[in-house]
Scaffold this motif. Structure first.
Motif, PDB file in Angstrom:
ATOM      1  N   ARG A 163      30.550  47.518  62.020  1.00 60.62           N
ATOM      2  CA  ARG A 163      30.314  47.000  63.360  1.00 60.62           C
ATOM      3  C   ARG A 163      31.335  45.924  63.748  1.00 60.62           C
ATOM      4  O   ARG A 163      31.807  45.884  64.875  1.00 60.62           O
ATOM      5  N   LYS A 164      31.684  45.054  62.794  1.00 57.02           N
ATOM      6  CA  LYS A 164      32.531  43.916  63.152  1.00 57.02           C
ATOM      7  C   LYS A 164      34.015  44.192  62.998  1.00 57.02           C
ATOM      8  O   LYS A 164      34.835  43.467  63.546  1.00 57.02           O
ATOM      9  N   VAL A 165      34.362  45.173  62.194  1.00 54.28           N
ATOM     10  CA  VAL A 165      35.788  45.429  61.976  1.00 54.28           C
ATOM     11  C   VAL A 165      36.203  46.803  62.485  1.00 54.28           C
ATOM     12  O   VAL A 165      37.129  46.932  63.278  1.00 54.28           O
TER      13      VAL A 165
ATOM     14  N   PRO B 224      35.404  47.440  66.633  1.00 55.80           N
ATOM     15  CA  PRO B 224      36.365  46.802  67.540  1.00 55.80           C
ATOM     16  C   PRO B 224      37.751  47.419  67.454  1.00 55.80           C
ATOM     17  O   PRO B 224      38.431  47.571  68.468  1.00 55.80           O
ATOM     18  N   LEU B 225      38.155  47.795  66.252  1.00 52.22           N
ATOM     19  CA  LEU B 225      39.480  48.383  66.105  1.00 52.22           C
ATOM     20  C   LEU B 225      39.516  49.787  66.685  1.00 52.22           C
ATOM     21  O   LEU B 225      40.538  50.241  67.188  1.00 52.22           O
TER      22      LEU B 225
ATOM     23  N   TYR C 133      42.296  40.867  60.253  1.00 53.24           N
ATOM     24  CA  TYR C 133      41.648  41.625  61.317  1.00 53.24           C
ATOM     25  C   TYR C 133      42.453  41.452  62.605  1.00 53.24           C
ATOM     26  O   TYR C 133      42.506  40.354  63.156  1.00 53.24           O
ATOM     27  N   PRO C 134      43.085  42.510  63.092  1.00 57.01           N
ATOM     28  CA  PRO C 134      44.031  42.364  64.204  1.00 57.01           C
ATOM     29  C   PRO C 134      43.361  41.962  65.517  1.00 57.01           C
ATOM     30  O   PRO C 134      44.020  41.420  66.396  1.00 57.01           O
ATOM     31  N   HIS C 135      42.062  42.240  65.649  1.00 58.31           N
ATOM     32  CA  HIS C 135      41.407  41.943  66.926  1.00 58.31           C
ATOM     33  C   HIS C 135      40.889  40.517  66.975  1.00 58.31           C
ATOM     34  O   HIS C 135      40.358  40.087  67.989  1.00 58.31           O
TER      35      HIS C 135
ATOM     36  N   PHE D  31      35.796  34.305  59.457  1.00 54.63           N
ATOM     37  CA  PHE D  31      35.042  35.557  59.303  1.00 54.63           C
ATOM     38  C   PHE D  31      33.998  35.525  58.179  1.00 54.63           C
ATOM     39  O   PHE D  31      32.834  35.854  58.417  1.00 54.63           O
TER      40      PHE D  31
ATOM     41  N   LEU E 284      29.763  35.782  58.623  1.00 56.06           N
ATOM     42  CA  LEU E 284      28.927  36.822  58.018  1.00 56.06           C
ATOM     43  C   LEU E 284      27.683  36.212  57.388  1.00 56.06           C
ATOM     44  O   LEU E 284      26.621  36.824  57.383  1.00 56.06           O
TER      45      LEU E 284
END
Lengths: 290, 417
Positions: free
Chosen positions: A189-191, A194-195, B88-90, B99, B103
């Motif tokens: 969900r978090k990685v 979004p990608l 993480y590119p975003h 990050f 979590l």
């Protein structure tokens, strides 16, 4: 973007010139439909590309006038069915494509090949049996009766595009998230999501268009537009347009059909304009060395 | 901080091939352990088994005394820096570092997260980059963000998977020092994978040398250098690599390509007359005979040999002396060279002389070396027959003392500046 920067100004001007006739060629029929929808009935065969006495009576006719019982429910059906089919299709395809891209399981190849087989299967050949089946089980002329076959159209398409997209996301990214303390679901969900968002949006748009433009299923598996509330009535706009009639048997409903065509084009144009910015490729650039 | 214990770890893939074969290492608290080996030696697989990204086929993995074989990566509380950084590119640099904290839901307040990220950013000099995206950072900056993300977790141990291999040579040197400084300051147990023996020698408290999934030797860099257990370790550690010379035993003496030396007493019983041995001498053990003091000269042997090529580097000078190898050992030496990722075209003796040496290429040079420092290997098993166990033990104890002293020193210093 990088490519665009490397093209010289002269080449740009030249490309601009070449594109003008192409743009004109593609816009010509759209302009014509717009023009027809604005012409009074009497002016329809006058041969002018631009309307002389433009008015909005065709739009009034289909939205509020005598044709509104035909058009408005169809528009409602179109929007509702397309949104549901797109949402369900993309949601299912996302999880399915993720599994295909990431996991090794028995029957993975089978899913992909059968999806491809379904995608190339001619729609017309299954419409008749489906029509009989739907009448027997009571799905004829209902929303689920259209959404189910639409999923069979959109799922293969969505699974193929999305699994290709998921494969591009470096697996290390997810592993990093897991080491950082994420559960598999959190990592997804978090990685991953979004990608994959540009891919999901692209897929959603393609899916929406496929369903929005469908004529075969809608014309064969539905009979009426319904009245919003009753369970029966699921005809979408492309099929409803065929049922338009003129005010008398001597008048063609050309104007009304044109006006309806313009109206159903608007959401499509809007969708593309809204999502254009989200379909940005190269979001993953820089994640891995480079 | 925690200890990491590997007990008879085995990793077998579907085809039954053991990528990691019966590896046992125990990493002490705050120790910096290096896993090193040529490509395909299973070092990365071993690291991924520790972090939990690869299943363990058999054996036990203990972190802080607790068996964690079946635990998911997130349950092991380890931090890892990936070879490609896997940022993480975003997310911005700030969110990338934050990050792991995000979590752990509700564990840290927003102010806590801000304060912790700022501390880490200060430590790594990332303050002015916090709002940028990884795509806009340089390689070294990305590397530091990846380290920041690892540090902020306050994990039990750090794991590095070839973290410097994507940087250019100059940056690599700087980051290497930076990692060493950081590890000393945080005094955190660290396992570091590399194929670069320079990184292994400079960073590690101890170095584990792997070959085809099997552990060859785990020891301090100095012990590996001075007392390697076999041909493979001897050839892998040191740059330029150790010279391996074929030698024939005759009348209690070893006949080398250019010179004859006495067979060391300790291994006299091992060889019969006419048998072959492999002798290993490091390039830096040779000296220009003209520059050796007369008193010292008597302790070694002097010989004359033709020099093919010389390379002068200012402070030192390399000289290359080609020789015809004995066909019986040539095959095994070639195989060893291939295993070490080498591509030697010819058999030659490499000597590392003083920069002031007058040795010229194309001429005959007078060279000197002390036979005490040479190693004799069994040509069949590759075992080092001249390894001095008592000396090795001494070195190991010294290194351990030094490590503990450093650890003690770092405790007095504040962690974040």
């Amino acid at each position: 973007m990088i490519v665009a920067a490397q093209i010289s100004t002269r080449a740009k001007t030249w490309l601009g010139f070449v594109s003008i006739p192409i743009i004109l060629y593609t816009l010509l029929p759209i302009g014509w439909i717009l023009s027809l929808s604005l012409k009074p009935d009497a002016d329809l065969p006058d041969g002018n590309y631009f309307p002389v006495n433009a008015d909005f009576h065709n739009y009034k006719l289909i939205l509020w006038g005598s044709a509104h019982t035909l058009f408005d429910p169809a528009l409602f059906n179109s929007v509702g069915i397309c949104l549901i089919a797109t949402f369900v299709g993309v949601a299912l395809a996302t999880t399915c494509a993720y599994a295909i891209a990431r996991l090794d399981f028995v029957g993975k190849k089978l899913i992909l090949t059968s999806a491809l087989a379904v995608a190339v299967f001619p729609v017309v050949s299954i419409v008749t049996p489906l029509f009989n089946l739907w009448r027997t089980v009571g799905l004829y002329n209902t929303w689920p009766g259209l959404i189910i076959p639409y999923l069979s159209l959109t799922l293969p398409l969505a699974i193929w595009t999305l699994s290709a997209f998921f494969r591009q996301i470096p697996w290390e990214m997810e592993q990093a998230a897991q080491v950082d303390g994420a559960t598999s679901w959190q990592a997804f969900r978090k990685v991953v999501v979004p990608l994959a968002a540009p891919g999901v949006f692209t897929t959603a748009i393609i899916t929406f268009f496929t369903v929005w433009n469908d004529f075969v299923y809608s014309s064969s598996l539905t009979s009426t537009g319904g009245d919003y509330i009753s369970a029966h009535g699921a005809q979408t706009v492309p099929a409803a347009l065929a049922n338009f009639t003129g005010s008398s048997q001597f008048v063609q409903p050309t104007g009304a059909i044109s006006a309806a065509a313009v109206i159903v084009t608007i959401p499509v144009v809007l969708l593309v304009l809204i999502f254009q910015k989200r379909i940005v490729s190269g979001l993953t650039a820089g994640a891995v060395k480079g | 901080m925690a200890t990491i214990e590997l007990k008879h770890l085995v990793k077998k893939y579907g085809d039954g091939f053991p990528a990691v074969n019966d590896v046992s290492i125990s990493v002490a608290e705050g120790e910096f352990l290096i896993l090193v080996g040529p490509s395909g030696s299973g070092k990365s697989t071993l690291l991924r088994m520790i972090v939990g990204l690869e299943d363990i086929t058999s054996g036990d993995l203990l972190i802080g005394g607790e068996r964690v074989n079946e635990k998911a990566p997130r349950g092991r509380n380890l931090a890892m820096v990936f070879q490609n950084y896997a940022l993480y590119p975003h997310l911005t640099v700030f969110e990338n570092i934050a990050f792991p904290l995000r979590l752990a839901k509700n564990k840290h307040s927003e102010q806590d997260v801000k304060r912790m990220v700022d501390d880490v950013a200060d430590l790594l000099e990332l303050r002015e980059h916090l709002q940028r995206k990884p795509a806009n950072l340089s390689g070294g900056q990305r590397q530091r963000v990846a380290m920041g993300r690892a540090i902020i977790r306050q994990a039990d141990a750090f794991l590095f998977d070839e973290p410097l291999s994507n940087l250019d040579a100059k940056l690599r040197g700087q980051m290497r020092t930076e990692i060493a400084r950081l590890q000393r300051r945080l005094a955190i147990t660290t396992v570091y994978v590399t194929h670069d023996q320079t990184e292994a020698m400079t960073l590690g408290d101890r170095v584990a040398v792997l070959r085809k999934g099997a552990l060859q030797q785990v020891a301090s860099p100095r012990e590996l250098y001075e007392q390697p257990v076999n041909l493979f370790v001897a050839g892998f550690i040191g740059s330029p690599p150790m010279n391996f010379l074929p030698a024939t035993v005759a009348g209690g003496r070893l006949q080398l390509p250019f010179v004859e030396v006495a067979l060391p007493d300790s291994i006299k019983g091992h060889f019969k007359d006419g048998e072959l041995a492999i002798v290993g001498i490091r390039p830096e053990y040779f000296e220009d005979a003209g520059l050796v003091e007369p008193g010292k000269k008597a302790t070694g042997v002097t010989f004359a040999a033709p020099v093919d090529v010389t390379e002068w580097l200012g402070n030192e000078k390399y000289a290359y002396l080609p020789f015809e190898p004995h066909p019986d050992v040539q095959r095994s030496l070639e195989e060893l060279d291939r295993e070490l990722d080498g591509e030697a075209m010819r058999t030659q003796l490499v000597v590392n002389l003083d920069g002031a040496s007058k040795v010229r290429q194309g001429e005959t040079a007078e060279l000197w070396f002390s036979p005490e420092k040479m190693h004799v290997f069994d040509p069949k098993t590759g075992d080092n027959l001249t390894r001095d166990e008592t000396k090795a033990k001494e070195i190991a104890e010294e290194s351990e003392q030094e490590r503990l002293r450093q650890l003690e020193n770092s405790k007095g210093q504040p962690v974040a500046v």
